[in-house]
Design an enzyme around this catalytic site. Structure first.
Site, PDB file in Angstrom:
ATOM      1  N   ILE A  32       0.831  -1.207   0.000  1.00 13.16           N
ATOM      2  CA  ILE A  32       0.000   0.000   0.000  1.00 13.16           C
ATOM      3  C   ILE A  32       0.863   1.253   0.000  1.00 13.16           C
ATOM      4  CG2 ILE A  32      -1.642   1.332   1.384  1.00 13.16           C
ATOM      5  CD1 ILE A  32      -2.916  -1.343   2.203  1.00 13.16           C
ATOM      6  N   ASP A  73      14.288   3.211  10.559  1.00 13.32           N
ATOM      7  CA  ASP A  73      13.712   2.217  11.457  1.00 13.32           C
ATOM      8  C   ASP A  73      12.711   2.957  12.339  1.00 13.32           C
ATOM      9  OD1 ASP A  73      13.030   0.374  13.391  1.00 13.32           O
ATOM     10  OD2 ASP A  73      15.091  -0.247  13.813  1.00 13.32           O
ATOM     11  N   TYR A 127      -2.299  -7.747  16.932  1.00 12.45           N
ATOM     12  CA  TYR A 127      -2.429  -6.975  15.697  1.00 12.45           C
ATOM     13  C   TYR A 127      -3.673  -6.094  15.740  1.00 12.45           C
ATOM     14  CZ  TYR A 127      -2.774  -5.778  10.773  1.00 12.45           C
ATOM     15  OH  TYR A 127      -2.879  -5.075   9.586  1.00 12.45           O
ATOM     16  N   LYS A 129      -3.873  -1.849  15.739  1.00 18.16           N
ATOM     17  CA  LYS A 129      -4.584  -1.044  14.746  1.00 18.16           C
ATOM     18  C   LYS A 129      -5.734  -0.257  15.388  1.00 18.16           C
ATOM     19  CE  LYS A 129      -2.158  -1.990  11.100  1.00 18.16           C
ATOM     20  NZ  LYS A 129      -1.402  -0.922  10.394  1.00 18.16           N
ATOM     21  N   THR A 146      -1.450  -7.294  -1.829  1.00 23.71           N
ATOM     22  CA  THR A 146      -0.092  -6.836  -1.562  1.00 23.71           C
ATOM     23  C   THR A 146       0.773  -8.077  -1.383  1.00 23.71           C
ATOM     24  OG1 THR A 146      -0.358  -6.855   0.840  1.00 23.71           O
ATOM     25  CG2 THR A 146      -0.985  -4.808  -0.318  1.00 23.71           C
TER      26      THR A 146
END
Length: 262
Positions: free
Chosen positions: A18, A66, A170, A174, A205
């Site tokens: 993306i 980083d 995860y 988000k 992706t």
């Protein structure tokens, strides 16, 4: 009709997926100053070459960074500003996958890995972008409406809104991005800085394509029954960055083929 981007774009996570797609979309729609940032410098060079094919006149700055390192993020911003003098459109795309384990089966190391990039890295990036944007005069628009000092778009996920098995860290990372977006939008409206989020669903992706069989049930659950394309996500990102979205603030635009409405 294309959107209008006379300012400077900065994107994290631009080495692939993306992030690369958004960088290419900016170039297609006329942005001529683009800073692309990622840990994967080789991937950034590939992105730069693709931009050159689309827009040979674009000035593209490659910045290895980083995002887990606070000083590295500050250096990223200083490098971009030294080159372009300002940042008008900032898109925080960089993210990593979880370990596909439940909390009881996972480790603190895995949790820290996901959150250090997806949440902390986004926070460090957006903080540095906001600090820079507060120093700038608003960017003039082409159509007479009030311009902004800058626009920040944070990339969250459909999983910021709904849960799924074996993805607690995860999903939490988000969801944190959405909370960050809303709170920053409140705090920096007074500075005429717009801050919004995009929540992509499963999108074609390299990250998805590596595990396409694993995600087929989720793909088929969405009413459109297909993955999204990078261009479809980029279209929404560019809208939010553009002067056509000057009254959009603290929003979370879901681009998931209807996954979250089922």
């Amino acid at each position: 009709m294309s959107l209008y981007f006379p300012g400077v774009a900065l994107l994290t996570g631009a080495a692939s997926g993306i992030g690369r797609g958004v960088a290419l979309a900016f170039a297609k729609d006329g942005c001529r100053k683009i800073a692309i940032c990622d840990f994967n410098v080789a991937g950034l060079e590939e992105t730069k070459a693709l931009i050159a094919e689309i827009s040979p006149e674009a000035d593209v700055l490659v910045v290895g960074v980083d995002l887990r390192d606070e000083q590295a993020v500050e250096k990223m911003m200083a490098t971009a500003v030294a080159e372009f003098q300002r940042i008008d459109y900032a898109v925080n795309v960089a993210g990593v996958e979880g370990d596909n384990l439940g909390s009881a089966e996972s480790t603190s190391k895995a949790f820290d890995h996901v959150n250090s990039v997806n949440y902390r890295g986004c926070w460090l990036s957006s903080r540095s972008e906001i600090i820079q944007m507060r120093k700038q005069e608003p960017l003039a628009t082409h159509d007479g409406r009030l311009g902004n000092r800058g626009s920040v778009v944070n990339i969250a996920s459909q999983l910021a809104l709904v849960g799924r098995p074996e993805a607690a860290a995860y999903c939490a990372s988000k969801s944190a991005v959405l909370a960050l977006t809303r709170c920053d939008a409140i705090d920096y409206s007074r500075d005429n800085i717009r801050i919004n989020a995009v929540c992509p669903g499963l999108t074609h992706t390299p990250m998805l394509d590596r595990q396409l069989e694993l995600y087929k049930p989720a793909i088929l659950r969405a009413p459109l029954e297909r993955p999204g394309t990078v261009q479809e996500v980029a279209d929404v990102v560019l809208f939010l960055c553009s002067s056509r979205a000057t009254f959009v603030q603290g929003a979370a635009y879901v681009v998931d083929g209807g996954y979250t409405i089922i």
